[in-house]
Design an enzyme around this catalytic site. Structure first.
Site, mmCIF file in Angstrom:
data_model
loop_
_atom_site.group_PDB
_atom_site.id
_atom_site.type_symbol
_atom_site.label_atom_id
_atom_site.label_comp_id
_atom_site.label_asym_id
_atom_site.label_seq_id
_atom_site.Cartn_x
_atom_site.Cartn_y
_atom_site.Cartn_z
ATOM 1 N N TYR A 42 0.833 -1.204 0.000
ATOM 2 C CA TYR A 42 0.000 0.000 0.000
ATOM 3 C C TYR A 42 0.864 1.248 0.000
ATOM 4 C CZ TYR A 42 -3.360 3.411 2.000
ATOM 5 O OH TYR A 42 -4.165 4.505 2.240
ATOM 6 N N ASP A 57 -0.913 15.769 6.184
ATOM 7 C CA ASP A 57 -1.906 15.108 5.336
ATOM 8 C C ASP A 57 -3.181 15.952 5.327
ATOM 9 O OD1 ASP A 57 -3.297 13.242 3.828
ATOM 10 O OD2 ASP A 57 -3.897 12.072 5.584
ATOM 11 N N ASP A 84 -3.605 5.216 -2.337
ATOM 12 C CA ASP A 84 -4.510 6.221 -1.771
ATOM 13 C C ASP A 84 -4.513 7.441 -2.703
ATOM 14 O OD1 ASP A 84 -5.768 8.176 -0.269
ATOM 15 O OD2 ASP A 84 -4.390 8.052 1.434
ATOM 16 N N HIS A 111 -8.016 3.677 -3.756
ATOM 17 C CA HIS A 111 -9.221 4.013 -2.994
ATOM 18 C C HIS A 111 -9.434 5.518 -3.053
ATOM 19 C CE1 HIS A 111 -7.324 5.585 0.725
ATOM 20 N NE2 HIS A 111 -6.519 4.547 0.727
ATOM 21 N N GLU A 113 -12.040 8.678 -1.572
ATOM 22 C CA GLU A 113 -12.837 8.906 -0.364
ATOM 23 C C GLU A 113 -13.948 9.924 -0.561
ATOM 24 O OE1 GLU A 113 -10.084 11.897 2.231
ATOM 25 O OE2 GLU A 113 -9.164 10.010 1.574
ATOM 26 N N ARG A 156 -13.891 4.656 -0.263
ATOM 27 C CA ARG A 156 -13.657 4.858 1.170
ATOM 28 C C ARG A 156 -14.695 5.831 1.718
ATOM 29 N NH1 ARG A 156 -8.291 7.478 4.200
ATOM 30 N NH2 ARG A 156 -9.514 8.887 5.519
ATOM 31 N N GLU A 186 -13.719 3.480 7.099
ATOM 32 C CA GLU A 186 -12.762 4.197 7.934
ATOM 33 C C GLU A 186 -13.346 4.559 9.298
ATOM 34 O OE1 GLU A 186 -9.930 4.628 8.817
ATOM 35 O OE2 GLU A 186 -8.976 6.320 7.802
ATOM 36 N N ASN A 208 -9.048 -0.519 8.272
ATOM 37 C CA ASN A 208 -7.817 0.251 8.415
ATOM 38 C C ASN A 208 -7.362 0.202 9.873
ATOM 39 O OD1 ASN A 208 -5.684 1.994 8.034
ATOM 40 N ND2 ASN A 208 -6.946 3.851 8.092
#
Length: 294
Positions: A42, A57, A84, A111, A113, A156, A186, A208
């Site tokens: 990942y 992030d 991601d 993925h 979101e 996600r 999540e 996760n």
């Protein structure tokens, strides 16, 4: 390994249940994950932001930033890579472009979101969600863009902490109806939440299990009983590596030498074995000797 990256991901999912997927922030990490026996790896958006660019992030990185790290990993390791892509890096056209370029870069899956574009870490407060309609549009753009029907689009949802469990389940149903191949649930706080969602969903569910977040560190056995098909450990190794690096730097600075911490380091010989250094060196020697003979 043979087959497309996405085919390899599906195969891994069939041979290991739940499938353990570990975060790899660079090619060396990916080599170590392969050596340890993992069947899928990942690349975290937070990992790219934090460790490649030294940024938070918070939706700061872009598609090109991610593609650089994807290419470095897939060029060196043949394990299927889940990537991601945050909210898709823009509007529907940009989402489509992201998918096409990630397929070319050798990714197996992504993925995407359901937060707003100004996203936050899934385990932090004050997140905001896009509407179901907007998220479905993102998914449709991603699904329409894939030229390889095996390429995996995972949806996600960060809805649990904001809208509650029932709304989360409703969103998941919409995302599956839109065509999502898998679901990334999540921020779970209870094992029973995975169990209920797994029973209501016809596609594989990912848990996760990140450290220092809102989700307990459930074991593989516990998650298997709850119907989870994939377990993600997104930054476990990265956190360990950088915690160790901090201690090494401090020791060298304070002691004026690395002697006291040398036992905690990977040796040159260990590194060379992972890189297959000697085989490559011998090839260079052979080519050099052939050149001399001419």
């Amino acid at each position: 390994m043979q087959g497309s990256p996405s085919t390899l991901f599906w195969q891994a999912l069939q041979t290991e249940t739940p499938l353990q997927i570990v975060g790899t922030i660079n090619a060396m990490s990916a080599l170590l994950a392969k050596k340890a026996g993992f069947k899928a790896i990942y690349l975290s958006g937070a990992g790219v932001a934090n460790y490649s660019y030294g940024l938070a992030d918070l939706g700061i990185i872009n598609l090109n930033d991610v593609l650089i790290d994807v290419s470095r990993i897939t060029d060196r390791v043949d394990l299927p890579l889940l990537v991601d892509i945050d909210t898709g890096f823009g509007n529907a056209l940009q989402v489509a472009r992201s998918i096409k370029l990630l397929i070319k870069a050798g990714a197996a899956a992504v993925h995407i979101e359901d937060q707003v574009v100004e996203k936050r870490c899934g385990h932090r407060p004050h997140k905001q969600l896009a509407s179901i309609t907007e998220m479905v549009d993102r998914l449709k753009a991603a699904l329409d863009a894939r030229d390889n029907t095996n390429f995996i689009i995972m949806a996600r949802t960060d809805a649990l902490a904001i809208e509650g469990f029932n709304s989360t389940l409703n969103r998941i149903h919409h995302y599956i109806e839109a065509g999502a191949d898998m679901i990334f649930f999540e921020g779970a706080t209870d094992l029973n939440q995975y169990q209920i969602i797994s029973k209501h969903c016809k596609v594989p569910i990912l848990a996760n299990i990140t450290e220092f977040g809102v989700t307990p560190l459930f074991t593989k056995e516990e998650l298997a009983t709850a119907g989870v098909k994939m377990i993600l450990y997104p930054l476990s190794a990265a956190r360990s590596m950088h915690h160790a690096a901090e201690k090494i730097y401090q020791s060298i600075r304070q002691q004026g030498s690395q002697k006291k911490v040398i036992d905690s380091m990977q040796t040159r010989e260990e590194l060379y074995k992972i890189l297959d250094y000697y085989t490559q060196e011998q090839k260079i020697d052979q080519l050099f000797s052939q050149g001399k003979e001419k």
